[in-house]
Each structure stands twice: as C-alpha cells, then as structure tokens.
Write a protein that holds these residues in place. Sequence first.
Motif, short mmCIF file in Angstrom:
data_model
loop_
_atom_site.label_atom_id
_atom_site.label_comp_id
_atom_site.label_asym_id
_atom_site.label_seq_id
_atom_site.Cartn_x
_atom_site.Cartn_y
_atom_site.Cartn_z
N GLY A 67 39.46 31.19 46.53
CA GLY A 67 40.00 32.44 47.04
C GLY A 67 41.38 32.74 46.48
N ARG A 68 42.20 31.72 46.31
CA ARG A 68 43.52 31.92 45.72
C ARG A 68 43.40 32.34 44.26
N GLU A 69 42.40 31.81 43.56
CA GLU A 69 42.18 32.24 42.18
C GLU A 69 41.76 33.71 42.13
N TRP A 70 40.88 34.11 43.04
CA TRP A 70 40.47 35.53 43.09
C TRP A 70 41.68 36.42 43.29
N MET A 71 42.53 36.07 44.25
CA MET A 71 43.68 36.92 44.55
C MET A 71 44.70 36.92 43.41
N ALA A 72 44.81 35.82 42.70
CA ALA A 72 45.70 35.79 41.53
C ALA A 72 45.17 36.70 40.43
N ILE A 73 43.86 36.69 40.21
CA ILE A 73 43.26 37.60 39.23
C ILE A 73 43.47 39.04 39.66
N ARG A 74 43.33 39.30 40.95
CA ARG A 74 43.52 40.66 41.46
C ARG A 74 44.95 41.15 41.24
N ASP A 75 45.92 40.30 41.50
CA ASP A 75 47.31 40.73 41.42
C ASP A 75 47.78 40.90 39.98
N MET A 76 47.47 39.92 39.12
CA MET A 76 47.83 40.03 37.70
C MET A 76 47.05 38.98 36.93
N ASP A 77 46.01 39.44 36.25
CA ASP A 77 45.12 38.48 35.58
C ASP A 77 45.81 37.76 34.42
N ALA A 113 49.03 36.84 34.22
CA ALA A 113 49.84 35.78 34.81
C ALA A 113 48.96 34.66 35.36
N ALA A 114 47.80 35.01 35.91
CA ALA A 114 46.89 33.99 36.42
C ALA A 114 46.39 33.10 35.29
N ALA A 115 46.09 33.70 34.14
CA ALA A 115 45.64 32.89 33.00
C ALA A 115 46.75 31.99 32.50
N VAL A 116 48.00 32.45 32.56
CA VAL A 116 49.13 31.65 32.08
C VAL A 116 49.30 30.39 32.93
N ILE A 152 44.56 29.46 35.50
CA ILE A 152 43.34 29.98 36.13
C ILE A 152 42.44 30.57 35.04
N ARG A 153 41.17 30.21 35.08
CA ARG A 153 40.22 30.71 34.09
C ARG A 153 39.67 32.07 34.56
N PRO A 154 40.03 33.16 33.90
CA PRO A 154 39.55 34.48 34.34
C PRO A 154 38.03 34.59 34.36
N MET A 155 37.36 34.00 33.37
CA MET A 155 35.91 34.11 33.32
C MET A 155 35.28 33.45 34.54
N TYR A 156 35.73 32.25 34.89
CA TYR A 156 35.18 31.56 36.04
C TYR A 156 35.49 32.30 37.33
N ALA A 157 36.74 32.78 37.47
CA ALA A 157 37.14 33.46 38.71
C ALA A 157 36.36 34.76 38.90
N LYS A 158 36.26 35.56 37.85
CA LYS A 158 35.58 36.85 37.98
C LYS A 158 34.08 36.69 38.20
#
Length: 358
Positions: A205-215, A217-220, A223-229
Amino acid sequence: MFYRENGQFKTSYQADQQILPVAQDRWAIVALLAFAFVGVPLLADEYLLRAILIPFLILALAALGVNILVGYCGQISMGSGAFMAVGAYMAYNCFVRIDGMPLLVALLAGGFFATLVGMVFGIPSLRVKGLYLAVATLAAQFFCDWAFLRIPWFTGNSPSGSVSVANLQIFGWPIATPLQKYLFCLALLALFALLAKNLVRGAIGREWMAIRDMDVAAAVIGIRPMYAKLSAFAVSSFIIGVAGALWAFVHLGSWEPAAFSVERSFQLLFMVIIGGLGSIMGSFFGAAFIVVLPIFLSRFLPVLGALFGAEVSTALLAHTESMVFGVLIVWFLIVEPHGLAKLWSIGRQKMRLWPFPH
C-alpha cells in the motif's frame, strides 16, 4: 469527553499497529457490525433488502476495488464495468460448465479471470498516465462489450445473450431469500474490506501511494513502478470481478451485457470521487450516496412538483439525477477533493477536541 485519546497508552508493537488505535472507533465498528448482522435482519423488510441494502453492499465492494487503483495508486481507470462483466461471465461459465462447482469458488474464479484481464489492460500504465491511461482502460470496456455480445461461448450459446443462474447455495445453505443474499454479501464485503485495509497499511500500500504521489521519486527510492502499478491493477480487478459476479448471481439472477455497460464504469468512478479518493471508508460513503440519492429524488421531486402544481415525469427524474451527480462531482473536486470521507474525518477530529476546541 467520550471521544478522547487521553490515557489510551500502547504497550506493545501489536497495539501500536492495530487498524483502529482509538478504543471508541473499535467499539463503534463492533456496534456497527453487530447492527448490520443482527439488527438489520430483524428490522428491514424485503423491499429495503432487495432494492437498497444488497445493491449498496455489492457496489461498495466494487467501489473498494476502484479506490485501490484510482485513490491509492493514482491510476485512472474507466473500464471497471468491463472487469465486473468479466467476473460475472467467467463465474457463470465456471459455475455451469464444471459439475459440482461451489458457488464461492465460482465467484473467486470470476475475480481471478478479471485479474488477468485487468493486468493486460493495465500494461499501458507503464508508459502512459492521466487522460491517455483513461482512454486505454476505456478500450477494455468497449472490447468486453463486444466480446460478450458477439462470442456465443460466454453466454452459453444463448440466442438472446441473456444468461441466468439458480439454486445458489454455500456449504449446503441456500441463498434464495433477500435476507440470505444480504447476509452473504455482507460477509464477503466485511472480509474484503478488512483485507483491503491491511493491504493499504502494508508495504504494498505504501508503494501504491508513493507511485500516486510521484512515480519518478518512488523509482529513485527503489520502488519498482511496473510491480506497483500491475499489482494495483491485479488487486483492484480481482475485487471488482468478485463484485461483478455477486451483482450478476445474487442481485440480478438473470442478466445481459448491458448490465455492465460504460455507465457502470462511470458510476463506480463517481462513487470514489464523491465518497473520497484514497479512503476505504470513502468507498462505503460513495456507494451509499449513489444508491440512496436516486430513491430520495424519486420521492422528493414529485412532492416538490405537487407544491407548485407541476407534474414530474420519469424522464425529468432521470435528467435531474444526472444533473445532481454532475454538480456534486464538480463541487467535490473544487471544494473538497477528498470527498465525504474527508468531511467525516474532520468531524471525528472536532469530536476529539470537544468540548475544548483549539
């Protein structure tokens, strides 16, 4: 003074990480569940169960799935009706084509196939976002509408395209009366709401919200955007698929592809916007609002028209409902983007400070 946190000390990690840290919230949820499971069956009549409560429970479950994708992960989806249709038709095919298939397994199988379809149409989210992603997910709606209308296998070679189910039971208990259907839907909704609440509180859930806020920065931060999305699309589609199977099996009993048209996708999106994006409670508020508002307008507008000597037609009721939905969506987006759930949160905060507001 009854809603204060003073003196509620946490003495273990388990107590500190519980879902409802305030004791009054836990008592309120227990009281609400007790009323839903015991009080409502004693007080509600058949019309209330069939026309209001059962649709509310199923749509709340579907809105829960949409909120995970749109509210928590920030991925715009306009194909929720398609995922409901996949869940309904695949659950139907599993139920009628496999001898002895339990009802609960068929419903979960519908959610599983909806997960697969949702992940396929979620692949564009790896490259596009915003309006472009909304159009890509809208393609799922048009594709599924075409498939269920034109491919006879999905409807059991029915010439009319309409299918039906009967003799529903779980663990030997029949699910035939409105009360039995209500309790069955309520139990599933409570289970999925608990699972969703724990998911959004955890690492995924924290990964989802990080992708939502700024993908970016989440990748940096790793966090893997492909896995989270794709995981958000998978979980969301599974819940929506189960809701679609419940809508078809329990609420409708007999249905056709028009029951899961693009209007259903818009309706679910309106629910999470009005109820509150990124809030489990908002899914319930939005579903309640969408279910109750048309009934309220159908009762209130004729009375209002009679006071002024005007007759309110069925067409006017339908147009008024659409206008009210549109106005409310614009109002919430401008004034309170977090919807009814935010208003509820503000009210709870004021209760904590009462009678000594700061």
